[in-house]
Design a protein around this motif. Structure first.
Motif, short mmCIF file in Angstrom:
data_model
loop_
_atom_site.label_atom_id
_atom_site.label_comp_id
_atom_site.label_asym_id
_atom_site.label_seq_id
_atom_site.Cartn_x
_atom_site.Cartn_y
_atom_site.Cartn_z
N VAL A 100 1.15 11.29 12.70
CA VAL A 100 0.06 10.35 12.93
C VAL A 100 0.52 9.28 13.91
N PRO A 101 -0.23 8.99 14.96
CA PRO A 101 0.24 8.11 16.03
C PRO A 101 0.32 6.64 15.66
N ASP A 102 -0.31 6.19 14.59
CA ASP A 102 -0.36 4.76 14.29
C ASP A 102 -0.34 4.58 12.78
N ARG A 103 0.43 3.62 12.30
CA ARG A 103 0.51 3.40 10.85
C ARG A 103 -0.82 2.94 10.28
N VAL A 104 -1.66 2.31 11.09
CA VAL A 104 -2.97 1.88 10.61
C VAL A 104 -3.80 3.09 10.18
N VAL A 105 -3.70 4.17 10.94
CA VAL A 105 -4.50 5.35 10.65
C VAL A 105 -4.09 5.97 9.32
N ARG A 106 -2.80 6.20 9.15
CA ARG A 106 -2.34 6.88 7.93
C ARG A 106 -2.53 5.99 6.70
N ARG A 107 -2.22 4.72 6.81
CA ARG A 107 -2.41 3.83 5.68
C ARG A 107 -3.89 3.70 5.33
N GLY A 108 -4.72 3.62 6.34
CA GLY A 108 -6.15 3.53 6.08
C GLY A 108 -6.68 4.76 5.38
N ALA A 109 -6.25 5.94 5.82
CA ALA A 109 -6.70 7.17 5.17
C ALA A 109 -6.24 7.22 3.72
N GLY A 110 -5.02 6.75 3.46
CA GLY A 110 -4.55 6.70 2.08
C GLY A 110 -5.35 5.73 1.24
N LEU A 111 -5.72 4.60 1.81
CA LEU A 111 -6.53 3.63 1.08
C LEU A 111 -7.93 4.18 0.78
N VAL A 112 -8.47 5.01 1.67
CA VAL A 112 -9.77 5.63 1.40
C VAL A 112 -9.70 6.47 0.13
N LEU A 113 -8.65 7.30 0.01
CA LEU A 113 -8.50 8.11 -1.20
C LEU A 113 -8.29 7.24 -2.42
N HIS A 114 -7.55 6.16 -2.26
CA HIS A 114 -7.33 5.24 -3.38
C HIS A 114 -8.65 4.63 -3.87
N CYS A 115 -9.52 4.29 -2.95
CA CYS A 115 -10.83 3.72 -3.33
C CYS A 115 -11.67 4.76 -4.08
N LEU A 116 -11.62 6.02 -3.61
CA LEU A 116 -12.37 7.07 -4.29
C LEU A 116 -11.83 7.28 -5.71
N ASP A 117 -10.51 7.20 -5.87
CA ASP A 117 -9.93 7.32 -7.21
C ASP A 117 -10.37 6.16 -8.10
N ASP A 118 -10.49 4.97 -7.53
CA ASP A 118 -10.98 3.83 -8.31
C ASP A 118 -12.42 4.06 -8.77
N LEU A 119 -13.23 4.67 -7.91
CA LEU A 119 -14.60 4.99 -8.32
C LEU A 119 -14.61 5.98 -9.47
N THR A 120 -13.73 6.97 -9.42
CA THR A 120 -13.63 7.93 -10.51
C THR A 120 -13.23 7.23 -11.81
N ASP A 121 -12.27 6.32 -11.72
CA ASP A 121 -11.85 5.57 -12.92
C ASP A 121 -13.01 4.76 -13.49
N ALA A 122 -13.82 4.17 -12.60
CA ALA A 122 -14.93 3.34 -13.08
C ALA A 122 -15.98 4.16 -13.80
N LEU A 123 -16.12 5.44 -13.44
CA LEU A 123 -17.17 6.27 -14.02
C LEU A 123 -16.65 7.24 -15.08
N THR A 124 -15.41 7.09 -15.50
CA THR A 124 -14.88 7.93 -16.57
C THR A 124 -15.56 7.60 -17.89
N PRO A 125 -15.53 8.53 -18.86
CA PRO A 125 -16.23 8.29 -20.12
C PRO A 125 -15.85 7.02 -20.84
N SER A 126 -14.63 6.50 -20.64
CA SER A 126 -14.24 5.26 -21.33
C SER A 126 -15.07 4.07 -20.87
N ASN A 127 -15.60 4.15 -19.63
CA ASN A 127 -16.44 3.06 -19.12
C ASN A 127 -17.92 3.40 -19.18
N SER A 128 -18.21 4.63 -19.62
CA SER A 128 -19.61 5.03 -19.70
C SER A 128 -20.11 4.81 -21.11
N PRO A 129 -21.44 4.68 -21.29
CA PRO A 129 -21.96 4.46 -22.62
C PRO A 129 -21.77 5.68 -23.50
#
Length: 684
Positions: free
Chosen positions: A655-684
């Motif tokens: 990857v030519p720039d650390r911004v690109v790779r770190r940003g892509a990793g943060l995107v996946l991290h945000c998606l994982d946070d969404l999954t955690d928010a919608l897991t049954p422990s947080n659902s009614p």
């Protein structure tokens, strides 16, 4: 929340009086137009004609106060003409015939559907139907009806003419919208100094974009300082975020962080100066300290890598915004945002309203059904009761009903409270002064002036002023207060009660639709992030797709926030998404959009080396977010295996720039946070 608490909240909201900036000159202009119309009508015609023309002039001025970026004269003309047509057709079918009831049902249903076009059209249409219920009772013959309709249209013409002849703060609304956007970016820069991941509300930028849309004729007359500054502010925001963020910028502490704080403070000062210049139409005055902070040569020696690039870009963009806000910048090469004229908008509006007919779960369609049923029921009840002025019950209903629960209930309470105060004051004045026709007209104009002046302080205050205005206006025709006040109070209470009961029986709750709104936001964020990542796969492509995706994610975010605000005031339990889960999911999606914005701030140049694996990651991200949105709607937990695989494959490609790779990793991290928010422990 339960019904009791919801009623308490809406009652408190409806009776709240807020302190707002008043515009006495604008109110005086509207009252002057009303006085001119009433004076001419009383001189040439009977008091009944004067009352009709006064309603037209009053409503024409009210239309110019709506939150719209269209020219005020056009709004006044459209309001006066539509009210005149409604009045003539209403008298033509006969106020005591079944055909009038049918016309009322059709008119109110159409007014309800008009909310699909926008709140401005909805408010004007609803007000016109409500006032039509009064004006159709004033003529006594077909010729009189035509004369009344002509004078109502004349009232709108007078108000439009006064706006043209006596302009107050020309382009003032557009100036305020752009200045608010620049000031919001300045505030964001200040908050980033202390919180490098501070959130940003995109609403001011979206409002400024709406305000920037013009017709071709307006584009030729728009002041130079309103050209281009919004676009520069849009580009400054991601640069500020990337400069402050520790993950992609500089460390949390140290010399680099201190330098970044200086740059952020200087940027905030410059943006505030530009906002002040745009708002007041004056030259941009930048304090010497801010100039020195931006011009110091130490920046290149202290900052390195992405932070250095961001600082250089920030300085260039701030120079652009100062030049543009001062009126000396050029907007060549950037096509203006064009909006259709009213005549061209009419077919679009009709298609939009027709599309709502097939959506039985649509809030707008349900509102149209409610207002139609309540108006006709109120009209029948008013005639069945041994009271005069039966139209006041449906008029009150139409005026207070809105497509959402909280506004309808708050306005119903405010309408009744304001009516009580207004008619009480009007009765006291009548008892003390015993006004004749001219005096009643003068007091009515004074009440209208107060209504225009205090309109923004709350609906209860406006209702009080309008109630007194109607009492004195009808008093010009010889009606005594004993013939109007008791009936008006009781029928207003009846109309408000019918409106509240109708929403309880046939609601359009936002709570069950929260998952759909969240899914729409997820899809929009996924498209935005994918469009940014695609740019690394093909640096030569333009940024049009990124811009469209950014606007889509902003619209989805605002729609989610508005739905969440409405849901929190509804007396229903959550259906599939608890409050804690909603808050955590929204936090994850906000961070996803922010991460994509950080990556956008460091897009590669057109001649940069392409990264083919970025295209695979972008495609995986689009597909995964669409599948994840489907899972959210179906109350399942979303998964992101495709994104994980594509990101793992990207690691070995250099990857030519650390911004690109770190940003892509943060995107996946945000998606994982969404999954955690919608897991049954947080659902009614």
């Amino acid at each position: 929340m339960g019904w009791l608490r919801a009623l308490k909240e809406t009652t408190r909201s409806g009776l709240t009086v807020e302190r707002r900036r008043l515009e006495p000159l604008v109110a005086l202009r509207g009252a002057a137009g009303l006085a001119i119309v009433v004076g001419i009508s009383l001189t040439l015609f009977a008091p009944a004609v004067a009352a009709s023309s006064a309603f037209g002039a009053f409503q024409g001025a009210i239309a110019t106060y709506q939150r719209s970026w269209r020219p005020r004269p056009v709004l006044a003309l459209a309001s006066g003409l539509s009210l005149a047509i409604s009045t003539f057709l209403g008298y033509l079918v006969g106020t005591h015939s079944p055909f009038f009831l049918l016309l009322l049902a059709v008119w109110t249903f159409g007014a309800g559907l008009s909310w699909a076009v926008g709140p401005t059209v909805g408010v004007i249409a609803s007000s016109n139907v409500a006032i039509m219920l009064v004006t159709v009772t004033l003529p006594s013959s077909l010729a009189d009806a035509a004369g009344h309709a002509a004078m109502i249209a004349f009232g709108g013409v007078v108000q439009a003419a006064l706006v043209v002849v006596f302009p107050i703060r020309r382009w003032g609304a557009q100036r305020d919208a752009l200045a608010d956007a620049l000031a919001a970016v300045a505030d964001y820069a200040r908050r980033l100094r202390h919180d490098p991941v501070a959130p940003f509300d995109p609403q001011p930028l979206m409002t400024a974009r709406l305000a920037a849309a013009v017709t071709p004729r307006e584009a030729r007359r728009r002041p130079a300082e309103l050209h281009g500054a919004r676009g520069v502010a849009e580009r400054i925001r991601p640069v500020l975020a990337s400069l402050a963020d520790p993950a992609l910028g500089v460390p949390d502490e140290g010399v680099e962080r201190d330098r970044v704080r200086e740059l952020l403070a200087a940027a905030a000062t410059v943006m505030d100066a530009a906002a002040r210049a745009v708002r007041h139409g004056e030259p941009v005055r930048i304090p010497p300290g801010a100039k020195a902070a931006l011009a110091t040569p130490d920046t290149g020696a202290i900052l390195t890598g992405p932070a250095r690039r961001a600082a250089a870009r920030l300085t260039a963009l701030l120079a652009d915004v100062v030049e543009t806000a001062g009126g000396s910048g050029t907007d060549e090469g950037a096509a203006p945002l064009l909006r259709p004229t009213l005549l061209r908008l009419l077919p679009v509006a009709l298609r939009t309203m027709r599309a709502e007919l097939g959506r039985r779960d649509s809030p707008v369609f349900r509102h149209a059904v409610r207002v139609c049923a309540v108006a006709t029921a109120g009209y029948l009840l008013g005639h069945a009761l041994p009271l005069g002025h039966a139209y006041w019950a449906p008029m009150a209903s139409v005026m207070v009903m809105r497509p959402d629960f909280s506004l309808t209930y708050a306005r119903a309470v405010a309408r009744f409270g304001g009516t009580l105060v207004g008619v009480a004051l009007a009765t006291g004045i009548v008892q003390l002064t015993h006004p004749d026709t001219a005096t009643s007209a003068a007091i009515a104009v004074t009440c209208a002036f107060l209504a225009y002046l205090l309109m923004s302080t709350g609906y209860a205050v406006l209702s009080g002023c309008v109630s007194a205005y109607v009492v004195f206006l009808l008093g010009m025709g010889g009606l005594q207060w004993t013939q109007t006040v008791p009936d008006r109070v009781f029928l207003t209470l009846l109309g408000g009660t019918l409106a509240m009961v109708s929403y309880a029986l046939y609601p359009a709750w936002e709570t069950p639709r929260l998952r759909t709104r969240l899914a729409d936001w997820l899809v929009a964020d996924g498209r935005y992030a994918a469009a940014v990542i695609d740019q690394y796969a093909d640096p030569g492509r333009g940024s049009g797709e990124i811009r469209r995706a950014l606007l889509g994610t902003r619209a989805a975010r605002i729609a989610w926030q508005e739905a969440l605000d409405k849901a929190r005031h509804e007396p229903v339990r959550h259906r599939g998404l608890s409050r804690s889960a909603a808050d955590e999911a929204a936090r994850a999606l906000r961070q996803l959009g922010r991460t994509a914005m950080l990556m956008e701030a460091h897009l590669p140049d057109r001649d940069a080396v392409a990264v083919p694996a970025a295209a695979k990651l972008a495609e995986a991200l689009r597909g995964a977010t669409e599948q994840g949105a489907k899972a959210v709607r179906e109350r399942r937990v979303p998964r992101w295996a495709e994104v994980e695989q594509a990101l793992a494959a990207w690691d070995g490609e250099g990857v030519p720039d650390r911004v690109v790779r770190r940003g892509a990793g943060l995107v996946l991290h945000c998606l994982d946070d969404l999954t955690d928010a919608l897991t049954p422990s947080n659902s009614p």
